[in-house]
Design a protein around this motif. Structure first.
Motif, PDB file in Angstrom:
ATOM      1  N   ASP A 174       0.841  -1.202   0.000  1.00 55.10           N
ATOM      2  CA  ASP A 174       0.000   0.000   0.000  1.00 55.10           C
ATOM      3  C   ASP A 174       0.876   1.252   0.000  1.00 55.10           C
ATOM      4  N   VAL A 175       0.205   2.373  -0.092  1.00 60.79           N
ATOM      5  CA  VAL A 175       0.932   3.618  -0.304  1.00 60.79           C
ATOM      6  C   VAL A 175       1.865   3.947   0.861  1.00 60.79           C
ATOM      7  N   TYR A 176       1.485   3.572   2.094  1.00 58.92           N
ATOM      8  CA  TYR A 176       2.335   3.890   3.244  1.00 58.92           C
ATOM      9  C   TYR A 176       3.618   3.080   3.219  1.00 58.92           C
ATOM     10  N   ALA A 177       3.452   1.790   2.929  1.00 62.98           N
ATOM     11  CA  ALA A 177       4.625   0.924   2.902  1.00 62.98           C
ATOM     12  C   ALA A 177       5.592   1.367   1.808  1.00 62.98           C
ATOM     13  N   ILE A 178       5.025   1.717   0.655  1.00 66.36           N
ATOM     14  CA  ILE A 178       5.876   2.141  -0.458  1.00 66.36           C
ATOM     15  C   ILE A 178       6.556   3.469  -0.118  1.00 66.36           C
ATOM     16  N   SER A 179       5.818   4.391   0.490  1.00 69.48           N
ATOM     17  CA  SER A 179       6.427   5.658   0.891  1.00 69.48           C
ATOM     18  C   SER A 179       7.570   5.415   1.868  1.00 69.48           C
ATOM     19  N   ALA A 180       7.365   4.485   2.796  1.00 64.60           N
ATOM     20  CA  ALA A 180       8.411   4.185   3.774  1.00 64.60           C
ATOM     21  C   ALA A 180       9.662   3.690   3.067  1.00 64.60           C
ATOM     22  N   ASN A 181       9.464   2.828   2.057  1.00 69.37           N
ATOM     23  CA  ASN A 181      10.615   2.325   1.309  1.00 69.37           C
ATOM     24  C   ASN A 181      11.342   3.445   0.576  1.00 69.37           C
ATOM     25  N   VAL A 182      10.562   4.379   0.042  1.00 69.81           N
ATOM     26  CA  VAL A 182      11.168   5.502  -0.674  1.00 69.81           C
ATOM     27  C   VAL A 182      11.968   6.366   0.302  1.00 69.81           C
ATOM     28  N   VAL A 183      11.393   6.620   1.479  1.00 68.27           N
ATOM     29  CA  VAL A 183      12.119   7.414   2.489  1.00 68.27           C
ATOM     30  C   VAL A 183      13.427   6.720   2.858  1.00 68.27           C
ATOM     31  N   ASN A 184      13.358   5.421   3.056  1.00 62.91           N
ATOM     32  CA  ASN A 184      14.559   4.652   3.395  1.00 62.91           C
ATOM     33  C   ASN A 184      15.617   4.794   2.303  1.00 62.91           C
ATOM     34  N   LEU A 185      15.174   4.673   1.060  1.00 57.68           N
ATOM     35  CA  LEU A 185      16.091   4.765  -0.077  1.00 57.68           C
ATOM     36  C   LEU A 185      16.749   6.150  -0.145  1.00 57.68           C
ATOM     37  N   VAL A 186      15.923   7.189  -0.021  1.00 57.06           N
ATOM     38  CA  VAL A 186      16.442   8.560  -0.103  1.00 57.06           C
ATOM     39  C   VAL A 186      17.385   8.841   1.063  1.00 57.06           C
ATOM     40  N   ASP A 187      17.001   8.380   2.251  1.00 55.49           N
ATOM     41  CA  ASP A 187      17.827   8.594   3.434  1.00 55.49           C
ATOM     42  C   ASP A 187      19.177   7.879   3.289  1.00 55.49           C
ATOM     43  N   THR A 188      19.136   6.642   2.783  1.00 53.68           N
ATOM     44  CA  THR A 188      20.375   5.898   2.581  1.00 53.68           C
ATOM     45  C   THR A 188      21.276   6.616   1.578  1.00 53.68           C
ATOM     46  N   ARG A 189      20.646   7.108   0.498  1.00 52.13           N
ATOM     47  CA  ARG A 189      21.420   7.819  -0.519  1.00 52.13           C
ATOM     48  C   ARG A 189      22.042   9.082   0.057  1.00 52.13           C
ATOM     49  N   ALA A 190      21.281   9.778   0.903  1.00 55.19           N
ATOM     50  CA  ALA A 190      21.781  11.020   1.499  1.00 55.19           C
ATOM     51  C   ALA A 190      23.021  10.756   2.348  1.00 55.19           C
ATOM     52  N   ASN A 191      23.062   9.592   2.985  1.00 49.27           N
ATOM     53  CA  ASN A 191      24.234   9.256   3.800  1.00 49.27           C
ATOM     54  C   ASN A 191      25.487   9.072   2.957  1.00 49.27           C
ATOM     55  N   PHE A 192      25.298   8.870   1.660  1.00 53.00           N
ATOM     56  CA  PHE A 192      26.458   8.645   0.789  1.00 53.00           C
ATOM     57  C   PHE A 192      26.840   9.869  -0.035  1.00 53.00           C
ATOM     58  N   LEU A 193      26.138  10.985   0.198  1.00 48.19           N
ATOM     59  CA  LEU A 193      26.433  12.184  -0.611  1.00 48.19           C
ATOM     60  C   LEU A 193      27.892  12.614  -0.463  1.00 48.19           C
ATOM     61  N   ALA A 194      28.439  12.444   0.746  1.00 45.56           N
ATOM     62  CA  ALA A 194      29.809  12.888   0.993  1.00 45.56           C
ATOM     63  C   ALA A 194      30.814  12.082   0.175  1.00 45.56           C
ATOM     64  N   ALA A 195      30.442  10.867  -0.210  1.00 43.48           N
ATOM     65  CA  ALA A 195      31.381  10.009  -0.942  1.00 43.48           C
ATOM     66  C   ALA A 195      31.371  10.294  -2.444  1.00 43.48           C
ATOM     67  N   ASP A 196      30.428  11.126  -2.897  1.00 43.97           N
ATOM     68  CA  ASP A 196      30.305  11.391  -4.330  1.00 43.97           C
ATOM     69  C   ASP A 196      31.582  11.958  -4.946  1.00 43.97           C
ATOM     70  N   GLY A 197      32.225  12.858  -4.190  1.00 44.75           N
ATOM     71  CA  GLY A 197      33.444  13.495  -4.689  1.00 44.75           C
ATOM     72  C   GLY A 197      34.510  12.463  -5.022  1.00 44.75           C
ATOM     73  N   ILE A 198      34.692  11.509  -4.104  1.00 48.06           N
ATOM     74  CA  ILE A 198      35.709  10.469  -4.305  1.00 48.06           C
ATOM     75  C   ILE A 198      35.368   9.657  -5.553  1.00 48.06           C
ATOM     76  N   LEU A 199      34.085   9.325  -5.698  1.00 44.04           N
ATOM     77  CA  LEU A 199      33.660   8.520  -6.842  1.00 44.04           C
ATOM     78  C   LEU A 199      33.927   9.255  -8.157  1.00 44.04           C
ATOM     79  N   GLN A 200      33.625  10.548  -8.169  1.00 43.63           N
ATOM     80  CA  GLN A 200      33.782  11.306  -9.410  1.00 43.63           C
ATOM     81  C   GLN A 200      35.240  11.416  -9.832  1.00 43.63           C
ATOM     82  N   GLN A 201      36.171  11.308  -8.878  1.00 40.15           N
ATOM     83  CA  GLN A 201      37.588  11.480  -9.208  1.00 40.15           C
ATOM     84  C   GLN A 201      38.243  10.210  -9.724  1.00 40.15           C
ATOM     85  N   GLN A 202      37.539   9.098  -9.670  1.00 40.70           N
ATOM     86  CA  GLN A 202      38.127   7.853 -10.163  1.00 40.70           C
ATOM     87  C   GLN A 202      38.195   7.882 -11.691  1.00 40.70           C
TER      88      GLN A 202
END
Lengths: 204, 257
Positions: free
Chosen positions: B176-204
């Motif tokens: 249902d919509v709540y469960a799916i929203s929760a999954n989306v929040v989890n995904l976005v939150d997880t991605r946000a935790n990796f924003l700091a690593a983007d610079g390193i990735l781009q330099q490879q």
């Protein structure tokens, strides 16, 4: 018989003494770290304005702590075998310069805020792993491990692992793939022109 | 759905069992052309959808709130951690994770606050992929999954098996919509935790290879609870004249290939 025993004891005693005299691997690294931190502290403005002078200081103080030829050999792996002595030296030199720039800049940016926690050392014969936990201003902690080995009674670094991602493994994979696509000479030339300067894990 | 999952698990298990561990700089990656295409697709999806959303999320949400979100979803993984610690006969670790689950679900207000870490019960991740690795199952092929990112045959099996250990799997309305929203929040939150690593990735110079070696090393380290056996890096035909311990297993894997 007695003479033999005596000389055996003496030899053992001397070896044991020599081992005790050598500094522990983490102490060796600590010394180097403190030395460069002090230099940056005293000359921050000069270094900021004149990066080549700073790189020269890193070359003099930090680089001797690293086993550069060995690092070059490990990174090149199978390509080391077929490389000419001239290619090996050129590669080692340009690879070292790249690291000096990459990590040097990170050191210059963070020397003030960085906190290093020295964790217990894992010694395995003439090799060891010095574990540290580094945190910068944001409070985020990073596990940084230094692999060291004994070279003429001194500990020299041959790998750095940032959050378990090893510098050797990373460069070995990427550089050898590049070499396969073109050639070692080509890759050395591109490195000399500063192309891969920022690819070291953990470097900003 | 479930039956298909089990079947997939069996097929993949048959494929991975008997394969030994390979060093991260020389993994089995026979699907590399496909993997690279998927990686490119993932990068594009990330660039235009996930990353921009994660950036906005990180900008508008205060860091403590984001940490709470991360804690909440981490807490839902504790059953997985407990069961897999038990499967590896790590009884002390399992009881620590049980302690975390109890403390964080109650005193930590349904998991939003990680109070357990403050009393010395640090976060510790165990999954089925790690359990299989612990008992000697090799990683098999390296895989780049659409939207899910890097994996291996072994870790894909683990991922499928672990999904049964997440409490949200047993919610009545899990599509249902709540469960799916929760999954989306989890995904976005997880991605946000990796924003700091983007610079390193781009330099490879080859991001695909960087992600591959980093992922494989990370998993290898997790299997050994952060203390993987020390890598020697030397090859059998190195000219240094030193013998290395990694030579033997390497030779075996090459022979078995």
């Amino acid at each position: 018989m007695f003479k033999k025993l005596l000389s055996l004891f003496l030899t053992l005693g001397i070896t044991a003494g020599a081992h005790a005299a050598a500094t522990a691997p983490d102490q060796a690294l600590r010394g180097t770290t403190e030395q460069i931190q002090k230099l940056i502290k005293d000359n921050y403005k000069t270094y900021r304005a004149d990066l080549p002078t700073f790189y020269k200081a890193v070359d003099d103080v930090v680089v001797p702590r690293f086993d550069v030829p060995y690092i070059a050999q490990l990174v090149l792996a199978t390509n080391y075998k077929t490389a000419s002595p001239e290619q090996r030296t050129r590669f080692a030199e340009t690879f070292k310069n790249m690291l000096v720039r990459a990590y040097g800049n990170a050191m210059l940016d963070n020397y003030n805020s960085i906190q290093i926690e020295w964790l217990p050392v894992r010694v395995d014969g003439d090799k060891a792993l010095v574990n540290t936990s580094m945190s910068s201003g944001s409070g985020q902690k990073y596990a940084i491990g230094f692999r060291v080995r004994k070279v003429s009674d001194d500990w020299k670094v041959f790998d750095i692992a940032v959050e378990n991602v090893s510098l050797i493994t990373n460069f070995r994979t990427q550089l050898n793939a590049e070499i396969k696509k073109t050639s070692l000479d080509d890759v050395i030339k591109r490195m000399e022109s500063g192309e891969f300067a920022q690819a070291a894990p953990g470097a900003k | 759905m479930r039956r298909a999952g089990t079947l997939l698990a069996f097929v993949a298990f048959a494929a991975v069992s008997g394969c030994a561990h390979r060093p991260a700089d020389d993994p089995a990656d026979p699907l590399e052309p496909v993997n690279r295409a998927v990686f490119k697709f993932n990068e594009t999806a990330d660039k235009y959808a996930l990353r921009p959303v994660a950036k906005v999320y990180a900008d508008v949400t205060p860091a403590p709130a984001r940490r709470s979100v991360t804690n909440f979803f981490d807490n839902l993984q504790e059953p997985r951690n407990i069961v897999n610690a038990l499967l590896q006969a790590k009884f002390v670790q399992a009881s620590k994770n049980l302690g975390r689950l109890v403390l964080n679900t109650t005193a930590g207000l349904a998991g939003f606050i990680d109070v357990a870490s403050e009393v010395g019960l640090e976060k510790h991740e165990e999954g089925l992929g790690q359990t299989l690795g612990y008992w000697g199952v090799g990683e098999g092929w390296y895989l780049m999954l659409p939207l899910l990112g890097p994996s291996t045959n072994r870790d894909l099996v683990g991922f499928a098996g672990d999904s049964f250990l997440n409490p949200s799997f047993y919610l009545p309305g899990r599509y249902d919509v709540y469960a799916i929203s929760a999954n989306v929040v989890n995904l976005v939150d997880t991605r946000a935790n990796f924003l700091a690593a983007d610079g390193i990735l781009q330099q490879q110079f080859d991001r695909y290879l960087f992600v591959r070696t980093a992922y494989l090393q990370q998993r290898w380290s997790l299997i050994h609870d952060g203390n993987p056996p020390l890598e020697d890096f030397e090859l059998p035909d190195d000219e240094s004249g030193e013998t290395s311990q990694t030579d033997a297993p390497k030779a075996v894997t090459t022979a078995a290939k």
